[in-house]
Design a protein around this motif. Sequence first.
Motif, PDB file in Angstrom:
ATOM      1  N   PHE A 221       0.838  -1.201   0.000  1.00  0.00           N
ATOM      2  CA  PHE A 221       0.000   0.000   0.000  1.00  0.00           C
ATOM      3  C   PHE A 221       0.872   1.251   0.000  1.00  0.00           C
ATOM      4  CE2 PHE A 221      -4.184  -1.535   0.813  1.00  0.00           C
ATOM      5  CZ  PHE A 221      -4.115  -2.565   1.727  1.00  0.00           C
ATOM      6  N   GLN A 222       0.287   2.337  -0.504  1.00  0.00           N
ATOM      7  CA  GLN A 222       0.811   3.649  -0.245  1.00  0.00           C
ATOM      8  C   GLN A 222      -0.300   4.561   0.217  1.00  0.00           C
ATOM      9  OE1 GLN A 222       2.201   6.090  -3.448  1.00  0.00           O
ATOM     10  NE2 GLN A 222       3.169   7.556  -2.066  1.00  0.00           N
ATOM     11  N   TYR A 223      -0.012   5.365   1.217  1.00  0.00           N
ATOM     12  CA  TYR A 223      -0.937   6.379   1.704  1.00  0.00           C
ATOM     13  C   TYR A 223      -0.260   7.727   1.642  1.00  0.00           C
ATOM     14  CZ  TYR A 223      -4.633   3.314   3.200  1.00  0.00           C
ATOM     15  OH  TYR A 223      -5.669   2.418   3.204  1.00  0.00           O
ATOM     16  N   TYR A 224      -1.054   8.714   1.242  1.00  0.00           N
ATOM     17  CA  TYR A 224      -0.578  10.098   1.188  1.00  0.00           C
ATOM     18  C   TYR A 224      -1.694  10.983   1.681  1.00  0.00           C
ATOM     19  CZ  TYR A 224       0.972  14.572  -0.713  1.00  0.00           C
ATOM     20  OH  TYR A 224       1.340  15.883  -0.850  1.00  0.00           O
ATOM     21  N   GLU A 225      -1.371  11.804   2.648  1.00  0.00           N
ATOM     22  CA  GLU A 225      -2.384  12.692   3.218  1.00  0.00           C
ATOM     23  C   GLU A 225      -3.655  11.911   3.598  1.00  0.00           C
ATOM     24  OE1 GLU A 225      -2.162  15.637   4.244  1.00  0.00           O
ATOM     25  OE2 GLU A 225      -0.925  16.917   2.970  1.00  0.00           O
ATOM     26  N   LYS A 226      -3.431  10.775   4.196  1.00  0.00           N
ATOM     27  CA  LYS A 226      -4.491   9.929   4.753  1.00  0.00           C
ATOM     28  C   LYS A 226      -5.352   9.216   3.702  1.00  0.00           C
ATOM     29  CE  LYS A 226      -6.068  13.288   6.953  1.00  0.00           C
ATOM     30  NZ  LYS A 226      -5.659  14.604   7.493  1.00  0.00           N
ATOM     31  N   GLU A 227      -4.984   9.358   2.440  1.00  0.00           N
ATOM     32  CA  GLU A 227      -5.741   8.675   1.393  1.00  0.00           C
ATOM     33  C   GLU A 227      -4.880   7.583   0.750  1.00  0.00           C
ATOM     34  OE1 GLU A 227      -8.628  12.341  -0.060  1.00  0.00           O
ATOM     35  OE2 GLU A 227      -7.381  11.258  -1.494  1.00  0.00           O
ATOM     36  N   GLU A 228      -5.533   6.496   0.390  1.00  0.00           N
ATOM     37  CA  GLU A 228      -4.831   5.425  -0.293  1.00  0.00           C
ATOM     38  C   GLU A 228      -4.480   5.882  -1.703  1.00  0.00           C
ATOM     39  OE1 GLU A 228      -6.378   1.281  -0.025  1.00  0.00           O
ATOM     40  OE2 GLU A 228      -6.156   1.311  -2.214  1.00  0.00           O
ATOM     41  N   ARG A 229      -3.196   5.785  -2.045  1.00  0.00           N
ATOM     42  CA  ARG A 229      -2.753   6.208  -3.357  1.00  0.00           C
ATOM     43  C   ARG A 229      -2.293   5.044  -4.229  1.00  0.00           C
ATOM     44  NH1 ARG A 229      -1.943  11.586  -4.485  1.00  0.00           N
ATOM     45  NH2 ARG A 229      -3.368  12.800  -3.176  1.00  0.00           N
ATOM     46  N   GLY A 230      -2.176   3.893  -3.634  1.00  0.00           N
ATOM     47  CA  GLY A 230      -1.756   2.729  -4.404  1.00  0.00           C
ATOM     48  C   GLY A 230      -1.947   1.475  -3.596  1.00  0.00           C
ATOM     49  N   ARG A 231      -2.240   0.395  -4.328  1.00  0.00           N
ATOM     50  CA  ARG A 231      -2.449  -0.888  -3.669  1.00  0.00           C
ATOM     51  C   ARG A 231      -1.792  -1.957  -4.533  1.00  0.00           C
ATOM     52  NH1 ARG A 231      -6.781  -3.965  -0.698  1.00  0.00           N
ATOM     53  NH2 ARG A 231      -7.429  -1.975   0.170  1.00  0.00           N
ATOM     54  N   GLY A 232      -1.042  -2.821  -3.901  1.00  0.00           N
ATOM     55  CA  GLY A 232      -0.418  -3.914  -4.619  1.00  0.00           C
ATOM     56  C   GLY A 232      -1.338  -5.113  -4.701  1.00  0.00           C
ATOM     57  N   ASN A 233      -0.807  -6.203  -5.192  1.00  0.00           N
ATOM     58  CA  ASN A 233      -1.594  -7.400  -5.419  1.00  0.00           C
ATOM     59  C   ASN A 233      -1.647  -8.254  -4.153  1.00  0.00           C
ATOM     60  OD1 ASN A 233      -3.080  -9.333  -6.731  1.00  0.00           O
ATOM     61  ND2 ASN A 233      -1.276 -10.351  -7.604  1.00  0.00           N
TER      62      ASN A 233
END
Lengths: 115, 115
Positions: B47-59
């Motif tokens: 996962f990536q989070y930026y400013e409390k929002e999910e910006r990316g999700r892996g498999n």
Amino acid sequence: AQSVSQHNHHVILSEAASLELGCNYSYGGTVNLFWYVQYPGQHLQLLLKYFSGDPLVKGIKGFEAEFIKSKFSFNLRKPSVQWSDTAEYFCAVSRTGGSQGNLIFGKGTKLSVKP
Amino acid sequence: DAGVTQSPTHLIKTRGQHVTLRCSPISGHKSVSWYQQVLGQGPQFIFQYYEKEERGRGNFPDRFSARQFPNYSSELNVNALLLGDSALYLCASSLESSRNTGELFFGEGSRLTVL
């Protein structure tokens, strides 16, 4: 799917030997390329990166890497290794314009330098 | 300056249990990414989070979830643990997500063993 291949699982060198670690990636678009290093007992840290411009990139501790677009390669080099270079080295790729937190890593190459 | 801190450093769980891993980014970093590193493999993006929002999700399956708090710290949650979830979980922080500034700063990881 994007992938990163590192050719060598374990490399053993004597001090002062030259080093080249291979890295190839598969992705059709524009990429950003990285080498990260993990010294024994330490966290992953950035060694060098390529975004654009001169394909020969210089990093910390005398390391350099060359981006060859036609070969989809980003090999890491050092003219003369030291015992302190013993570590695991990871090549990584991210998609240009994509999330910078989303890196695709290779499996890593463990480098052992004999004193 | 403190680097990326993760807790706990080691933990042992049994199959079916739930785990929460915590990460505090470098001060001023607003982006947090989570990676799973299985023995002998490179880190794999979760996962990536930026400013409390999910910006990316892996498999990864839905058993994996994460969140980021107003102070930019983050939690990774894994439900219904499987033996295959045994790995080193890495947290990385960076300055921003909107532009590729390149460097991820990694913590030392949380080593999870599932029995």
